[in-house]
Design a protein around this motif. Structure first.
Motif, PDB file in Angstrom:
ATOM      1  N   ARG A 188       0.945  -1.095  -0.016  1.00  0.00           N
ATOM      2  CA  ARG A 188       0.238  -0.053  -0.135  1.00  0.00           C
ATOM      3  C   ARG A 188       0.829   1.334   0.241  1.00  0.00           C
ATOM      4  O   ARG A 188       0.710   2.018  -0.846  1.00  0.00           O
ATOM      5  N   LYS A 189       1.859   1.139   0.919  1.00  0.00           N
ATOM      6  CA  LYS A 189       2.784   2.355   0.844  1.00  0.00           C
ATOM      7  C   LYS A 189       3.562   2.635  -0.490  1.00  0.00           C
ATOM      8  O   LYS A 189       3.789   3.726  -0.671  1.00  0.00           O
ATOM      9  N   LEU A 190       3.831   1.521  -1.095  1.00  0.00           N
ATOM     10  CA  LEU A 190       4.572   1.573  -2.258  1.00  0.00           C
ATOM     11  C   LEU A 190       3.792   2.043  -3.384  1.00  0.00           C
ATOM     12  O   LEU A 190       4.260   2.669  -4.298  1.00  0.00           O
ATOM     13  N   GLN A 191       2.650   1.640  -3.571  1.00  0.00           N
ATOM     14  CA  GLN A 191       1.636   2.626  -4.243  1.00  0.00           C
ATOM     15  C   GLN A 191       1.579   3.885  -4.148  1.00  0.00           C
ATOM     16  O   GLN A 191       1.630   4.610  -5.090  1.00  0.00           O
ATOM     17  N   VAL A 192       1.546   4.290  -2.919  1.00  0.00           N
ATOM     18  CA  VAL A 192       1.374   5.818  -2.641  1.00  0.00           C
ATOM     19  C   VAL A 192       2.641   6.447  -2.874  1.00  0.00           C
ATOM     20  O   VAL A 192       2.803   7.589  -3.531  1.00  0.00           O
ATOM     21  N   LEU A 193       3.692   5.987  -2.689  1.00  0.00           N
ATOM     22  CA  LEU A 193       5.148   6.395  -3.123  1.00  0.00           C
ATOM     23  C   LEU A 193       5.160   6.627  -4.663  1.00  0.00           C
ATOM     24  O   LEU A 193       5.712   7.424  -4.986  1.00  0.00           O
ATOM     25  N   ALA A 194       4.861   5.460  -5.262  1.00  0.00           N
ATOM     26  CA  ALA A 194       5.016   5.419  -6.808  1.00  0.00           C
ATOM     27  C   ALA A 194       4.213   6.442  -7.379  1.00  0.00           C
ATOM     28  O   ALA A 194       4.635   7.068  -8.433  1.00  0.00           O
ATOM     29  N   THR A 195       3.034   6.367  -7.007  1.00  0.00           N
ATOM     30  CA  THR A 195       2.037   7.435  -7.595  1.00  0.00           C
ATOM     31  C   THR A 195       1.958   8.916  -7.352  1.00  0.00           C
ATOM     32  O   THR A 195       1.545   9.738  -8.035  1.00  0.00           O
ATOM     33  N   GLU A 196       2.301   9.228  -5.979  1.00  0.00           N
ATOM     34  CA  GLU A 196       2.229  10.435  -5.565  1.00  0.00           C
ATOM     35  C   GLU A 196       3.353  11.131  -4.951  1.00  0.00           C
ATOM     36  O   GLU A 196       3.902  12.301  -5.464  1.00  0.00           O
ATOM     37  N   LEU A 197       3.934  10.418  -4.114  1.00  0.00           N
ATOM     38  CA  LEU A 197       5.186  10.964  -3.287  1.00  0.00           C
ATOM     39  C   LEU A 197       6.359  11.091  -4.153  1.00  0.00           C
ATOM     40  O   LEU A 197       7.232  12.435  -4.182  1.00  0.00           O
ATOM     41  N   VAL A 198       7.076  10.233  -4.902  1.00  0.00           N
ATOM     42  CA  VAL A 198       8.110  10.390  -5.621  1.00  0.00           C
ATOM     43  C   VAL A 198       7.918  11.217  -6.686  1.00  0.00           C
ATOM     44  O   VAL A 198       9.149  12.312  -6.842  1.00  0.00           O
ATOM     45  N   PRO A 199       6.804  11.087  -7.420  1.00  0.00           N
ATOM     46  CA  PRO A 199       6.886  12.048  -8.699  1.00  0.00           C
ATOM     47  C   PRO A 199       6.838  13.718  -8.015  1.00  0.00           C
ATOM     48  O   PRO A 199       7.344  14.493  -8.535  1.00  0.00           O
ATOM     49  N   TRP A 200       6.138  13.756  -6.691  1.00  0.00           N
ATOM     50  CA  TRP A 200       6.224  14.963  -6.251  1.00  0.00           C
ATOM     51  C   TRP A 200       7.727  15.615  -5.813  1.00  0.00           C
ATOM     52  O   TRP A 200       8.135  16.897  -6.017  1.00  0.00           O
ATOM     53  N   ALA A 201       8.269  14.647  -5.245  1.00  0.00           N
ATOM     54  CA  ALA A 201       9.682  14.840  -4.564  1.00  0.00           C
ATOM     55  C   ALA A 201      10.551  15.136  -5.880  1.00  0.00           C
ATOM     56  O   ALA A 201      11.470  16.004  -5.660  1.00  0.00           O
ATOM     57  N   ILE A 202      10.568  14.402  -6.568  1.00  0.00           N
ATOM     58  CA  ILE A 202      11.257  14.513  -7.863  1.00  0.00           C
ATOM     59  C   ILE A 202      10.995  15.810  -8.718  1.00  0.00           C
ATOM     60  O   ILE A 202      12.079  16.815  -8.995  1.00  0.00           O
ATOM     61  N   ARG A 203       9.756  16.230  -8.819  1.00  0.00           N
ATOM     62  CA  ARG A 203       9.608  17.632  -9.473  1.00  0.00           C
ATOM     63  C   ARG A 203       9.996  18.646  -8.362  1.00  0.00           C
ATOM     64  O   ARG A 203      10.551  19.739  -8.860  1.00  0.00           O
TER      65      ARG A 203
END
Length: 237
Positions: A188-203
């Motif tokens: 569940r956390k991986l899904q949130v990480l991949a779809t929301e948090l990592v793209p935001w952190a990279i941007r």
């Protein structure tokens, strides 16, 4: 001439700053390999993470130093060498600042997550006194990155901050943490990480100005939202 060469070798291996341990390229490679294994096995081994950062930052640290030298606020930080430690912080004053200010939210982060700025390891294996300060500064503003990004100190929060720092600093240690940190997360956390948090952190990392060019000690009264906007960090999802 032989005596002169011996003196030059000895001069090249003297202690550059308190705690400095001179090491050869081979020794650095061995330290990097060993610390990488230990850091991947236990990401909370901050001592191993610190060694990994120092022994693999030979390209990233000079680049960060140059960014600081070419920025008025960053250059002043390099000249004045401020430190973020309990001995330099007026905790009572910071607690008394308005909610939402950098100082108040930073203290709240420290207290909520039961962490202290004094736990940051001093550099040992960086063979340049100025670069040693650069990595020390990076370590001491790490908790401020958590504060600005709104991330806790659990594994999910640490991975998100590492993605942001990897883009910002180019330190191999950050890249490694960002890439391998998620292996311990639930689906569940991986899904949130991949779809929301990592793209935001990279941007945010790509959009933001260099995080080492902010004199945070002179920004305690500034609202977190205002500082995020100034640096170029997008609001947390």
């Amino acid at each position: 001439r032989g005596g002169e060469e011996e003196e030059e070798v000895e001069e090249g291996w003297h202690q550059l700053y308190p705690g400095h341990i001179p090491t050869s390229p081979l020794q650095k490679a061995l330290l990097a390999a060993g610390s990488a294994v230990m850091a991947l096995y236990n990401p909370y081994r901050h001592d191993m993470v610190a060694v990994l950062g120092e022994t693999t930052g030979c390209l990233a640290l000079p680049n960060l130093r140059d960014k600081m030298k070419n920025h008025p606020e960053g250059y002043r930080i390099l000249q004045e060498r401020p430190r973020i430690r309990l001995s330099t912080l007026d905790m009572a004053r910071l607690r008394g600042l308005p909610d939402g200010s950098l100082g108040r939210e930073y203290v709240r982060f420290l207290e909520d997550n039961k962490v202290s700025p004094d736990t940051r390891m001093p550099p040992k294996f960086v063979d340049d006194e100025e670069l040693a300060y650069v990595i020390q500064r990076y370590r001491e503003v790490h908790d401020l990155m958590h504060t600005l990004l709104g991330m806790p100190t659990n594994m999910l929060g640490e991975v998100v901050v590492k993605w942001f720092e990897a883009v910002q600093t180019g330190l191999p240690m950050c890249v490694l943490g960002a890439a391998f940190g998620p292996v311990r997360l639930s689906a569940r956390k991986l899904q949130v990480l991949a779809t929301e948090l990592v793209p935001w952190a990279i941007r945010s990392g790509l959009n933001a100005s260099c995080i080492l060019n902010v004199y945070y000690e002179q920004r305690w009264e500034q609202p977190v939202e205002s500082l995020r906007e100034e640096i170029g960090i997008f609001p947390p999802p």
